[in-house]
Write an enzyme that holds these catalytic residues in place. Structure first.
Site, PDB file in Angstrom:
ATOM      1  CE  LYS A  28      46.686  99.434  65.126  1.00  0.00           C
ATOM      2  NZ  LYS A  28      45.792 100.035  65.979  1.00  0.00           N
ATOM      3  NE  ARG A  33      57.600  98.506  63.262  1.00  0.00           N
ATOM      4  CZ  ARG A  33      56.614  98.835  64.265  1.00  0.00           C
ATOM      5  NH1 ARG A  33      55.224  98.803  64.024  1.00  0.00           N
ATOM      6  NH2 ARG A  33      57.183  98.539  65.530  1.00  0.00           N
ATOM      7  NE  ARG A 129      48.375 104.030  75.194  1.00  0.00           N
ATOM      8  CZ  ARG A 129      48.437 103.527  73.970  1.00  0.00           C
ATOM      9  NH1 ARG A 129      47.671 103.937  72.945  1.00  0.00           N
ATOM     10  NH2 ARG A 129      49.399 102.551  73.765  1.00  0.00           N
ATOM     11  CB  SER A 174      57.711  98.188  74.693  1.00  0.00           C
ATOM     12  OG  SER A 174      57.246  98.961  73.847  1.00  0.00           O
ATOM     13  CD  GLN A 176      53.728 101.362  71.147  1.00  0.00           C
ATOM     14  OE1 GLN A 176      53.771 101.749  72.123  1.00  0.00           O
ATOM     15  NE2 GLN A 176      52.419 100.857  70.668  1.00  0.00           N
ATOM     16  CG  ASP A 327      48.462  94.942  70.307  1.00  0.00           C
ATOM     17  OD1 ASP A 327      48.295  95.571  71.513  1.00  0.00           O
ATOM     18  OD2 ASP A 327      48.862  95.190  69.381  1.00  0.00           O
TER      19      ASP A 327
END
Length: 450
Positions: A28, A33, A129, A174, A176, A327
């Site tokens: 994923k 990306r 979030r 992170s 992200q 995760d």
């Protein structure tokens, strides 16, 4: 009710051994990306093996909204005709990223240094979030954001008119945050530097290099310094997406706890920034072997074989490993419940701000299945009951979180009584073939009302 439709209660139960080959979906992280970077190239990028779950499809739709041509040409096959770095058009409508934190945060970074405005929303989980960890660093480039309290969605970002390069030390481990900063830096002249205290998954750096960007990493006692030279012309490439190690975690962990199982998961990415779960499982005594190790598209890949492992022991998982398996802690908790002794997971506070508070979700669900747990803000301990020792029989709340739902369904393959999940519909966002794949291996998992 989930963010994508009516709730789908599901139940799993102990059955026969799991046997066969588990062809899990494409990665994923790489899929997101591939679409975003392809949209920022000049020319056409071809993608094979794209994960076609709802999260990634929402990112594809978003790239179209920003002006890129994005077309599905076959199963897992896509083409993206990009608009170049800084070439995004202003979307005519709100960008709905569904359930995907990765999608929305990377896209925010990608548009933050262009002089356009965009409004983002998502499902109930994503709207709950906080996005401050992204809006804070992109503001340094000159972007402005207007959203709900703590930067929650819906949120509008007005991109920078005259972006400049920044140096930003990430306060949390992170990928992200790192990726959003680097993507924003693409359209800023000069060198943007992201500093992280510990390594996080590095797909962004690897893939940006593949697309022709100049990215240099410097490891110092003060942290990892990632330097990106801005305003490159990204060159389109052909991408083969490796299979997702996070998705592979579910059939692998199921095989470890379901008596007599032997499952092969081919073509799995073993990127060292993603492989923490498998290192941890081996330390616990899991019967895992890596076959046909090789490299594809700059990523290490292997075929992974997992067999029933009744003698696993609880261990302490060090905090520096957390970023490489963030995760996978929910499904590790399931394995830990089937091990002997306590498994203590350290440095896991990032789990509090994922699709749900995953520590609380796993703790409450495991307790309902008869497992003793302990938690703090940054640690989670599961007291194992040995192979097949978990009573089960409860109903776990998925909390609109696909990994929570799948983890408890995996638990049910080893428990004395069936395990139910109140809503399995979020699974479609990241692992749409989970149910049929597990059934093909011999697992008993189905919709509760079917």
């Amino acid at each position: 009710m989930s963010g994508h439709g009516p709730a789908k209660p599901m139940t799993s139960r102990k059955g026969g051994a799991l046997k066969g080959v588990a062809n899990v979906p494409g990665d994923k992280s790489v899929s997101h990306r591939s679409l975003i970077f392809g949209a920022m190239t000049v020319g056409e990028t071809k993608i094979e093996g794209l994960l076609e779950g709802q999260d990634v499809l929402d990112t594809a739709k978003a790239m179209r909204a920003f002006g890129a041509e994005v077309e599905r040409t076959g199963e897992g096959q896509w083409r993206v005709h990009g608009v170049g770095v800084g070439g995004f058009a202003e979307p005519e409508d709100v960008i709905d990223c569904g359930n995907s934190g990765t999608g929305v945060r990377l896209i925010m970074g990608a548009m933050a240094s262009s002089p356009i405005a965009a409004t983002f929303t998502g499902d109930a989980s994503l709207r709950s979030r906080p996005m401050g960890r992204i809006t804070d660093p992109i503001s340094l480039f000159g972007a402005r954001s207007f959203g709900r309290v703590e930067g929650r969605l819906p949120l509008t970002i007005i991109g920078a008119q005259n972006p400049g390069p920044v140096e930003y030390r990430s306060p949390v481990p992170s990928a992200q945050v790192k990726s959003a900063v680097l993507l924003a830096g693409l359209n800023a002249p000069g060198i943007t530097t992201l500093i992280e205290a510990e390594a996080t998954r590095d797909h962004t750096e690897r893939m940006l290099k593949g697309f022709g960007a100049k990215v240099e990493t410097e490891v110092t006692p003060d942290g990892r310094y990632i330097h990106l030279t801005g305003q490159p012309e990204l060159t389109p490439i052909d991408i083969t997406v490796p299979r997702d190690p996070s998705s592979a975690a579910f059939p692998v962990c199921a095989a470890l706890i379901a008596e007599g199982s032997d499952v092969l998961v081919p073509n799995i990415s073993l990127n060292p920034t993603r492989a923490g779960l498998y290192t941890t499982l081996q330390e616990m005594g899991a019967d895992l072997t890596f076959e046909n190790e090789r490299e594809e598209g700059g990523e290490p890949v292997a075929d992974l074989r997992a067999k029933f492992s009744p003698d696993m022991k609880g261990i302490e998982v060090p905090p520096e490993r957390a970023a490489s398996m963030i995760d996978e802690f929910p499904v590790l908790s399931v394995v830990a419940a089937n091990a002997t002794g306590a498994t203590k997971m350290l440095g896991v506070k990032e789990l509090r701000v994922k699709e749900s508070d995953r520590i609380d979700a796993m703790a409450r669900g495991l307790e309902d299945m008869g497992v003793t747990v302990e938690e703090t803000e940054d640690t989670f301990t599961v007291h194992g009951m040995g192979a097949g020792g978990v009573p089960g029989g409860g109903i776990a709340e998925a909390r609109l979180d696909h990994r929570i739902a799948m983890s408890f369904l995996v638990l049910g393959f080893s428990t004395q009584k069936p395990v139910s999940v109140d809503d399995g519909s979020p699974i479609d966002t990241s692992f749409p073939i989970f149910e049929p794949l597990m059934q093909e291996l011999g697992a008993s998992v189905a919709r509760s009302n079917s």
